[in-house]
Motif scaffolding. Structure first.
Motif, PDB file in Angstrom:
ATOM      1  N   LEU A 178      -0.397  15.083  -6.311  1.00 31.28           N
ATOM      2  CA  LEU A 178      -0.323  15.563  -4.796  1.00 31.28           C
ATOM      3  C   LEU A 178      -1.619  14.064  -4.030  1.00 31.28           C
ATOM      4  CD1 LEU A 178      -1.044  19.070  -5.106  1.00 31.28           C
ATOM      5  CD2 LEU A 178       0.294  17.877  -4.074  1.00 31.28           C
ATOM      6  N   ALA A 179      -2.631  13.874  -5.576  1.00 33.68           N
ATOM      7  CA  ALA A 179      -3.175  13.066  -5.018  1.00 33.68           C
ATOM      8  C   ALA A 179      -3.010  11.457  -4.165  1.00 33.68           C
ATOM      9  CB  ALA A 179      -4.423  12.302  -5.943  1.00 33.68           C
ATOM     10  N   GLN A 180      -1.409  11.349  -5.031  1.00 38.33           N
ATOM     11  CA  GLN A 180      -1.018   9.883  -4.422  1.00 38.33           C
ATOM     12  C   GLN A 180      -0.316   9.938  -2.590  1.00 38.33           C
ATOM     13  OE1 GLN A 180      -0.947   7.403  -5.423  1.00 38.33           O
ATOM     14  NE2 GLN A 180      -1.957   8.111  -7.590  1.00 38.33           N
ATOM     15  N   VAL A 181      -0.221  11.684  -2.703  1.00 37.58           N
ATOM     16  CA  VAL A 181       0.945  12.148  -1.470  1.00 37.58           C
ATOM     17  C   VAL A 181      -0.458  12.109  -0.801  1.00 37.58           C
ATOM     18  CG1 VAL A 181       1.135  13.596  -0.530  1.00 37.58           C
ATOM     19  CG2 VAL A 181       2.277  13.733  -2.604  1.00 37.58           C
ATOM     20  N   ALA A 182      -1.371  12.595  -1.515  1.00 35.33           N
ATOM     21  CA  ALA A 182      -2.692  12.331  -0.523  1.00 35.33           C
ATOM     22  C   ALA A 182      -3.110  11.251   0.026  1.00 35.33           C
ATOM     23  CB  ALA A 182      -3.939  12.919  -0.586  1.00 35.33           C
ATOM     24  N   ARG A 183      -2.611   9.842  -0.406  1.00 39.50           N
ATOM     25  CA  ARG A 183      -3.223   8.900  -0.147  1.00 39.50           C
ATOM     26  C   ARG A 183      -2.309   8.650   0.612  1.00 39.50           C
ATOM     27  NH1 ARG A 183      -3.164   3.455  -4.522  1.00 39.50           N
ATOM     28  NH2 ARG A 183      -4.355   2.231  -2.997  1.00 39.50           N
TER      29      ARG A 183
ATOM     30  N   PHE B 156      -8.794  -2.678  -4.241  1.00 35.45           N
ATOM     31  CA  PHE B 156      -9.552  -2.407  -2.777  1.00 35.45           C
ATOM     32  C   PHE B 156      -8.384  -2.150  -1.706  1.00 35.45           C
ATOM     33  CE2 PHE B 156     -11.769  -5.306  -5.072  1.00 35.45           C
ATOM     34  CZ  PHE B 156     -13.282  -4.827  -5.257  1.00 35.45           C
ATOM     35  N   GLY B 157      -7.307  -1.949  -2.433  1.00 37.97           N
ATOM     36  CA  GLY B 157      -6.196  -1.213  -0.999  1.00 37.97           C
ATOM     37  C   GLY B 157      -6.637  -1.077   0.145  1.00 37.97           C
TER      38      GLY B 157
ATOM     39  N   GLU C  26       0.726  -1.322  -0.427  1.00 38.84           N
ATOM     40  CA  GLU C  26      -0.084  -0.146   0.271  1.00 38.84           C
ATOM     41  C   GLU C  26       1.585   1.072   0.011  1.00 38.84           C
ATOM     42  OE1 GLU C  26      -3.124   0.726   0.429  1.00 38.84           O
ATOM     43  OE2 GLU C  26      -3.322  -1.536  -0.848  1.00 38.84           O
ATOM     44  N   LEU C  27       1.949   1.096   1.084  1.00 37.34           N
ATOM     45  CA  LEU C  27       2.508   2.377   0.759  1.00 37.34           C
ATOM     46  C   LEU C  27       3.648   2.557  -0.577  1.00 37.34           C
ATOM     47  CD1 LEU C  27       4.255   2.228   4.450  1.00 37.34           C
ATOM     48  CD2 LEU C  27       2.480   3.792   3.693  1.00 37.34           C
ATOM     49  N   LYS C  28       3.832   1.632  -1.086  1.00 35.60           N
ATOM     50  CA  LYS C  28       4.357   1.859  -2.163  1.00 35.60           C
ATOM     51  C   LYS C  28       3.858   1.921  -3.470  1.00 35.60           C
ATOM     52  CE  LYS C  28       8.069  -1.046  -4.578  1.00 35.60           C
ATOM     53  NZ  LYS C  28       8.065  -1.118  -5.903  1.00 35.60           N
ATOM     54  N   THR C  29       2.748   1.463  -3.556  1.00 36.38           N
ATOM     55  CA  THR C  29       2.158   1.519  -4.848  1.00 36.38           C
ATOM     56  C   THR C  29       1.597   3.049  -4.831  1.00 36.38           C
ATOM     57  OG1 THR C  29       0.598  -0.131  -3.747  1.00 36.38           O
ATOM     58  CG2 THR C  29      -0.943   1.186  -5.819  1.00 36.38           C
ATOM     59  N   PRO C  30       1.552   3.961  -4.357  1.00 38.45           N
ATOM     60  CA  PRO C  30       1.562   5.560  -4.789  1.00 38.45           C
ATOM     61  C   PRO C  30       3.102   6.537  -5.051  1.00 38.45           C
ATOM     62  CG  PRO C  30       0.131   5.086  -2.606  1.00 38.45           C
ATOM     63  CD  PRO C  30       1.530   4.225  -2.871  1.00 38.45           C
ATOM     64  N   LEU C  31       3.750   5.175  -4.696  1.00 34.83           N
ATOM     65  CA  LEU C  31       4.848   5.624  -5.502  1.00 34.83           C
ATOM     66  C   LEU C  31       5.443   6.511  -6.295  1.00 34.83           C
ATOM     67  CD1 LEU C  31       7.393   4.862  -2.175  1.00 34.83           C
ATOM     68  CD2 LEU C  31       6.938   7.470  -2.407  1.00 34.83           C
ATOM     69  N   THR C  32       5.078   4.948  -7.174  1.00 36.69           N
ATOM     70  CA  THR C  32       5.230   4.989  -9.213  1.00 36.69           C
ATOM     71  C   THR C  32       4.808   5.798  -9.492  1.00 36.69           C
ATOM     72  OG1 THR C  32       5.253   2.635  -8.525  1.00 36.69           O
ATOM     73  CG2 THR C  32       5.439   3.447 -10.646  1.00 36.69           C
TER      74      THR C  32
ATOM     75  N   GLY D  16      -2.541   9.478   3.962  1.00 37.30           N
ATOM     76  CA  GLY D  16      -3.439   9.055   4.517  1.00 37.30           C
ATOM     77  C   GLY D  16      -3.510   7.714   5.397  1.00 37.30           C
ATOM     78  N   LEU D  17      -2.485   6.792   3.863  1.00 30.45           N
ATOM     79  CA  LEU D  17      -2.189   5.589   4.790  1.00 30.45           C
ATOM     80  C   LEU D  17      -1.323   6.084   6.516  1.00 30.45           C
ATOM     81  CD1 LEU D  17      -0.881   3.511   2.021  1.00 30.45           C
ATOM     82  CD2 LEU D  17      -3.283   2.863   3.555  1.00 30.45           C
ATOM     83  N   ILE D  18      -0.555   7.026   5.905  1.00 34.93           N
ATOM     84  CA  ILE D  18       0.742   6.867   7.953  1.00 34.93           C
ATOM     85  C   ILE D  18      -0.131   7.867   8.381  1.00 34.93           C
ATOM     86  CG2 ILE D  18       2.484   8.763   7.905  1.00 34.93           C
ATOM     87  CD1 ILE D  18       3.496   8.270   5.039  1.00 34.93           C
ATOM     88  N   ASN D  19      -1.202   9.345   8.618  1.00 38.27           N
ATOM     89  CA  ASN D  19      -2.530   9.016   9.348  1.00 38.27           C
ATOM     90  C   ASN D  19      -2.888   7.691  10.139  1.00 38.27           C
ATOM     91  OD1 ASN D  19      -1.997  11.741   9.111  1.00 38.27           O
ATOM     92  ND2 ASN D  19      -3.174  12.291   7.714  1.00 38.27           N
ATOM     93  N   ASP D  20      -3.430   6.962   8.624  1.00 39.09           N
ATOM     94  CA  ASP D  20      -3.834   5.847   9.527  1.00 39.09           C
ATOM     95  C   ASP D  20      -2.953   4.896  10.762  1.00 39.09           C
ATOM     96  OD1 ASP D  20      -6.361   6.285   8.169  1.00 39.09           O
ATOM     97  OD2 ASP D  20      -6.718   4.384   6.771  1.00 39.09           O
TER      98      ASP D  20
END
Ligand code: ADP
Length: 728
Positions: free
Chosen positions: A529-534, A666-667, A495-501, A537-541
């Motif tokens: 920015l959307a990927q950063v937001a994602r 459904f990450g 999940e953390l890697k997915t937005p990075l690409t 979000g994960l890190i916030n969770d």
């Protein structure tokens, strides 16, 4: 040769010793008769008496009484006749009695009459020891023959002395034997009218038979004494006042007191009774004696060395007319038996105590179902009333136990199997109706090489079994937790890697364009920015989760309007998901909540994002915010994949993702709902889900409305159903 005979006949001693002298001595007419008699005695060994005429040295004829006795054959049993004793004596006639010294003729006549009438041989000896008179022949033996025999054969000196003593006024007794009979002689003085001793009067009594009787008596008495002394116990007799009149010799050996002490010491028995037994034993014995009742009892006596001796006393009472006269009994030393019995009793009670202090219930049965032994724990485990145990019938107990069993049939079959093979050992689990679990061990009971029964032991393993089940559950949970953690790590890294690409891609495009002076399209920056937001979000969770875990998730407490929050959240989402239709039912009141605006918005966002995420084919998302009594109720429904029934209970747990939530597309980290639940509950509300697989899902949560605004219920039924999972 007796000197008297030598003197009587006048032949010198040498003449007597010459061969054939007898034929010179005896009158020829009497010789044959004598020799014949002699021969008969030698043959038959039977004594004979006869009279012959002998010729004296002066040629005078002298009448002689002859007694012939065979000398006994040697005792070594050779049987040879050793010789013959020939007693020759003048056959004194009663007429020869000269009683002139005894007094007047009438007295003499009277004396003669008396003496002649004596049943025993009697004689009278004068001062010169000459025989004055002897009674007529008695019992085949003439008195004078016997006197000679006595003088000759037994003790000539003694005989003379006895008569002399009698002549001096004493009465003397002596014994002698002749002709195979035993005689007892009494010789005493015979006095005349003036009291002057005129003769010694002797009387011989045949005591052969008397002696035999006395000997027999002595023999019997000795036998009895030997018998009594051989008895391994004290044979005793007392008078009515318990004083010993007889005690056998064993008394001395058993207790060490001399017999005289038994007999002479008053109250000997009472005094030497053991102090602990004295009262009851004496009372018992006295009572039995008074009732003339034979009795038997065991008590202790104190021996001379101070030791205690256990005696078994068997007593009979000799009574006359209902009054006890004597007590007789035997005291037998039973100390060894008592000690053995006490040791045995001690061992038995030790075994009993051991059995009773065993934690397991134990019962021992013979092959024919007789109960040999059982312990208290057995009775307690099976709750068996005492009455059932009275008959010691294993079958009755078995029925009772069967009624308590849950798996009765299975246990019964197993029991039959064990009983059919005496050698078999077995362990079985018994489930009881009251929920307890017993472990049953069954083993053959052996006595040496023989199987004499079967031992059944029962152990309550309910606690162990439950603990085992609990630890199995914990193990499963731990394994599950490890699996979840591993899943989480793999999901989280994914999940953390997915937005990075895409983020990297957009940033590279932007960099390239900026470097080449090309215009920078806004969409690249927005997507980045959307990927950063994602990512954030994960890190916030993750951060929220660790805060919740540490109890450090802070909430603001201020009145906020739920209607407003919902409005804002939905306004943002409308633009995000164009393929879904969003329906919103707004409340007609602000619904003020005391809480944290941002966190409450986070809950709603999470539910909406899930609704979108888990309804990938699109569809309507319905949001309803309303009042339900004192509560505000928020519902978010979708028509997506739904949730399997068994997963619903776990949805609000950390890292939980339903198995129908595939990773790709459904990450998620399975943290959203966990955070939602914590936020809602810390606002005093509740959160739950209603769903069917493939039919979508409805998440609802309630929050208490601020008092000032509280209204009466609107009538909308929004109470969570009883069956709804109820996260804690
Ligand atoms: P995430 O969605 O990041 O996995 P959540 O805690 O938000 O974590 O959700 C936990 C799980 O609950 C999800 O993985 C999913 O299986 C299930 N779930 C949540 N919302 C829905 C929904 N609307 N429809 C179906 N399943 C859902």
């Amino acid at each position: 040769m007796s000197p008297a005979l030598l003197q009587l006949l006048g032949h010198p001693l040498e003449a007597w010793k010459t061969r054939g002298f007898i034929s010179q001595l005896v009158h020829p007419e009497d010789l044959d008769r004598l020799l014949e008699a002699w021969g008969a005695v030698a043959r038959t060994e039977e004594p004979q008496t006869l009279e012959v005429r002998a010729v004296s040295a002066e040629g005078r004829l002298v009448r002689l009484a002859v007694e012939l006795n065979a000398i006994e054959p040697s005792p070594d049993g050779a049987g040879e006749l050793v010789g013959t004793v020939c007693v020759l004596a003048p056959p004194l006639q009663p007429s020869r009695l000269s009683l002139k010294r005894a007094g007047p003729p009438e007295l003499v006549a009277k004396l003669r009459e008396t003496l002649d009438g004596l049943p025993s041989p009697a004689w009278m000896v004068g001062g010169d020891l000459s025989i004055d008179w002897c009674s007529p022949a008695q019992q085949g033996h003439s008195a004078e023959v016997m006197l000679c025999a006595a003088a000759r054969a037994s003790d000539p000196q003694g005989w003379a002395a006895a008569h002399r003593q009698a002549l001096r006024g004493e009465t003397v007794g002596f014994d002698f034997a002749t002709c195979g009979r035993a005689w007892r002689c009494q010789v005493g003085p015979l006095k005349d009218a003036e009291g002057t001793i005129v003769a010694a009067l002797g009387v011989a009594t045949d005591v052969s038979d008397l002696d035999e009787v006395a000997r027999e008596l002595t023999r019997t008495q000795r036998l009895h004494e030997e018998l009594i002394d051989a008895i391994d116990g004290i044979v005793w007799e007392t008078d009515a006042s318990f004083r010993f009149t007889f005690v056998s010799k064993q008394a001395e050996r058993l207790l060490g007191y001399p017999i005289q002490q038994w007999m002479q010491e008053p109250d000997f028995w009472l005094k030497h009774l053991h102090p602990e037994d004295r009262d009851w034993a004496s009372a018992y014995c006295l009572k039995s004696a008074m009732e003339c009742r034979a009795h038997e009892f065991e008590y202790r006596m104190v021996a001379a060395d101070g030791s205690s001796v256990w005696l078994r006393d068997i007593v009979t009472v000799v009574s006359e007319g209902g009054i006890p006269r004597q007590l007789r009994g035997i005291m037998v030393d039973v100390t060894a038996q008592r000690r053995a019995r006490e040791a045995l009793e001690h061992t038995v009670s030790l075994l009993r105590a051991t059995l009773d202090s065993t934690a397991d219930g134990v019962i021992v049965l013979t092959p024919d179902w007789h109960v040999t032994a059982f312990n208290g724990r057995f009775q307690e485990l099976w709750d068996i009333p005492d009455s059932l145990l009275e008959g010691r019938d294993g079958r009755v107990l078995s029925e009772h136990m069967r009624s308590r069993l849950e798996n009765a049939e299975q246990v019964h079959l197993r029991t039959q199997q064990l009983l059919a093979s005496p050698e078999l050992e077995g362990v079985d689990v018994l489930e009881l109706r009251d929920g307890r679990i017993l472990e049953r061990h069954s083993r053959p009971q052996r006595l040496g090489d023989t199987i004499v029964g079967r031992v059944w032991t029962y152990r309550d393993v309910t606690v162990e079994r439950r603990a085992q089940a609990e630890s199995e559950r914990l193990l499963r949970e731990a394994q599950e937790a490890i699996r979840v953690r591993d899943d989480f790590l793999s999901i989280a890294s994914h999940e953390l890697k997915t937005p990075l690409t895409p983020l990297k891609l957009h940033l590279q495009v932007l960099k390239h364009r900026m470097a080449s002076g090309q215009p920078v399209p806004a969409q690249h920056a927005e997507k980045a920015l959307a990927q950063v937001a994602r990512l954030s979000g994960l890190i916030n969770d993750l951060l929220d989760t660790s805060r919740i875990q540490a109890g450090r998730l802070e909430l603001r407490h201020e009145p906020v309007s739920l209607r407003e929050i919902a409005h804002e959240v939905l306004a943002d989402l409308r633009t995000v998901s164009p393929q879904h239709t969003l329906e919103y039912e707004e409340p007609d009141e602000p619904l003020l909540i005391q809480g944290d605006r941002g966190r409450l918005a986070q809950v709603l966002v999470n539910l909406l994002e899930n609704a979108l995420k888990y309804s990938p084919t699109g569809g309507t998302i319905r949001v309803c915010v309303e009042r339900d009594g004192a509560q505000a109720l928020v519902s978010v429904s979708d028509s997506g994949i739904g949730i399997p029934p068994d997963q619903k209970a776990h949805l609000f747990e950390r890292f939980f993702r339903a198995r129908n939530a595939p990773i790709s597309g459904f990450g998620g980290l399975g943290l959203g709902l966990y955070i939602c639940r914590d936020i809602v509950e810390r606002h005093g509300g509740r959160i739950w889900v209603e769903s069917e697989v493939g039919q979508g899902a409805t998440f609802r949560f309630t929050l208490p409305v601020l008092e000032a605004e509280a209204h009466a219920p609107t009538g909308l039924a929004a109470t969570p159903p009883e069956t709804a999972p109820h996260p804690r």
